[in-house]
Design an enzyme around this catalytic site. Structure first.
Site, mmCIF file in Angstrom:
data_model
loop_
_atom_site.group_PDB
_atom_site.id
_atom_site.type_symbol
_atom_site.label_atom_id
_atom_site.label_comp_id
_atom_site.label_asym_id
_atom_site.label_seq_id
_atom_site.Cartn_x
_atom_site.Cartn_y
_atom_site.Cartn_z
ATOM 1 N N GLU A 1 -2.265 3.302 -1.882
ATOM 2 C CA GLU A 1 -2.051 3.884 -3.197
ATOM 3 C C GLU A 1 -2.126 2.818 -4.281
ATOM 4 O OE1 GLU A 1 1.218 7.229 -1.689
ATOM 5 O OE2 GLU A 1 1.889 5.329 -2.571
ATOM 6 N N CYS A 2 -2.949 3.040 -5.266
ATOM 7 C CA CYS A 2 -3.008 2.213 -6.466
ATOM 8 C C CYS A 2 -3.164 0.734 -6.104
ATOM 9 C CB CYS A 2 -1.773 2.465 -7.332
ATOM 10 S SG CYS A 2 -1.993 1.978 -9.058
ATOM 11 N N GLY A 3 -2.088 -0.061 -6.191
ATOM 12 C CA GLY A 3 -2.185 -1.469 -5.833
ATOM 13 C C GLY A 3 -2.641 -1.670 -4.404
ATOM 14 N N GLY B 1 -6.589 5.683 -3.185
ATOM 15 C CA GLY B 1 -6.825 6.133 -4.545
ATOM 16 C C GLY B 1 -5.764 5.585 -5.472
#
Length: 451
Positions: A339-341, A431
């Site tokens: 997720e993200c990072g 994502g």
């Protein structure tokens, strides 16, 4: 158990300062405290953990339904003396009118509200504001008000008069003090830096202790304690039975590797609880550090949460052995949620610093701007909800991107499609969105990928 919601008139009212000051103040008085946060925010909950010494739990009515929110509140509040719920934005601000707001949570949990008002440049005129908040919704019980940015004794006298004439109990004040400011919530604050967070909490507790009447607050809560936090709850023995049943479904040899350090720390505790109890992936949660460990631990499932990898890109790049072990796990078909990072870490680079090289993406903080909002993901028959929050952007390697995207559609809170992609590579899903699966069977996500 006593409990209440701390809500602001608007963002910037001072509820974060008051919340953390009260959490530390109650803890210093020997009370066991259960902290909560309305909405999807990861950062406020980490301040709560520093202030109270226990994890803070998100109560979010977009990512969960009200029954799950009620059960989650009881699960973490049972056995504690006081439950403190920090609101989001203003009291009645939600994702759709007041849906998902602090007021919505207060109604569902049958909790009173302590209102925080920024009194800077205001005095008796606040009588109209307080009257409006008190009378707008008869289902909301305003237990009292705490005035932030009180300037002088005369200012306090006028504020107390305004509260009295509005029929709202004045619980105290926080004196104007420019040295008390919430540390930057992004682009520079490492949430792993406990010294920064501890200093803020310490100052907040001193300010709250000096001006807030703890005894009057507790007495007000005790007078209505018979109805607090009990409406619609299942009996505690039912929750215990549910927990034992879930434990019985754990995979015998399952191991879940969770990246957890200064660079990766945006984690909902309920996600880990659900993972540990999952019938397919469940088992032991093993935390590791992509910054300092030599390689990721042996595992059946890898969770790479969000955080601030851009602040530690040099150290992440230098840990070549770790990056290679993560890449190997992905290439061998290991199950991964990034997720993200975590997604950025799986990419090729961050502002020129090499990362794992799994996904054909390069991340940059150049011209950083905020992207945020609730998201819904649909893959086959499976639906998952979460929250997108980031400042970075990614550039896709057009030669490699091919079939990496997008394995699902994402919708915003209105049901409109958003352009943020969800990448899939083998058994890896990645994502920008931070997903909440505390109420879902995460194994169904991967089953739908292969359907």
């Amino acid at each position: 158990m006593l409990g209440f919601v701390i809500a602001g008139v608007s963002s910037g009212s001072g509820k974060t300062t008051v919340t953390n000051g009260l959490l530390r103040g109650f803890a210093n008085r020997g009370f066991s405290v259960a902290p909560f946060k309305v909405g999807p925010d990861y950062i406020d909950t980490q301040f709560h953990r520093v202030a109270a010494g226990v994890p803070s739990i998100n109560l979010d009515l977009f990512m969960s339904d009200k029954i799950c929110v009620k059960e989650r509140f009881q699960r973490y509040a049972v056995g504690k003396d006081i439950a403190v719920v920090e609101g989001v934005m203003g009291l009645f601000d939600g994702y759709d009118k007041d849906r998902g707001s602090a007021a919505n949570i207060a109604r569902i949990l049958d909790l009173p509200v302590v209102l925080v008002v920024n009194a800077a440049s205001s005095a008796y005129s606040l009588v109209a504001l307080l009257s409006g908040f008190k009378n707008h919704d008869e289902r909301i019980r305003i237990a009292g008000v705490i005035f932030n940015n009180m300037a002088s004794d005369n200012h306090l006298r006028l504020l107390k008069t305004a509260a009295e004439d509005a029929g709202v109990t004045c619980l105290g004040y926080v004196r104007r003090d420019p040295t008390i400011s919430v540390p930057s919530r992004h682009l520079g604050l490492s949430l792993g830096d406990s010294d920064i967070m501890e200093e803020f909490v310490r100052r907040a507790e001193l300010a709250v202790r000096a001006g807030v009447d703890f005894e009057r607050l507790i007495e007000g809560l005790e007078s209505g304690a018979s109805s607090l936090g009990t409406s619609g709850f299942r009996p505690q023995h039912s929750l215990e039975a549910e927990g034992k049943a879930a434990e019985g479904k754990q995979a015998a040899a399952g191991r879940i590797a969770v990246a957890w350090d200064d660079a990766f720390n945006f984690v909902y505790p309920e996600n880990l609880r659900a993972l540990a109890c999952n019938h397919r992936f469940g088992g032991e949660i093993v935390r590791f550090s992509p910054l300092s460990d030599e390689q990721m631990p042996d595992a059946d499932f890898l969770y790479l949460p969000g955080g601030y990898p851009e602040l530690f890109a040099e150290r992440l790049e230098a840990n070549v052995q770790m990056r290679e072990s993560v890449r190997k796990f992905v290439e061998n078909g290991g199950f991964v949620m990034a997720e993200c990072g975590g997604m950025i870490y799986l990419g090729e680079e961050i502002d020129g610093r090499k990362m794992c090289g799994v996904l054909p993406l390069s991340a940059s903080m150049d011209k950083a701007r905020l992207h945020l909002g609730y998201r819904t993901m649909r893959i086959g028959d499976f639906t998952l909800r979460g929250h997108e929050f980031h400042y970075s952007s990614v550039i896709e390697n057009k030669e490699r991107i091919g079939s990496f995207k997008s394995c699902a559609e994402q919708l915003d809170v209105k049901g409109d499609r958003v352009s943020t992609p969800i990448y899939r590579y083998k058994n890896t899903i990645a994502g920008y969105t931070h997903w909440y699966w505390g109420d879902n069977d995460i194994s169904e996500l991967y089953e739908n990928l292969h359907a």
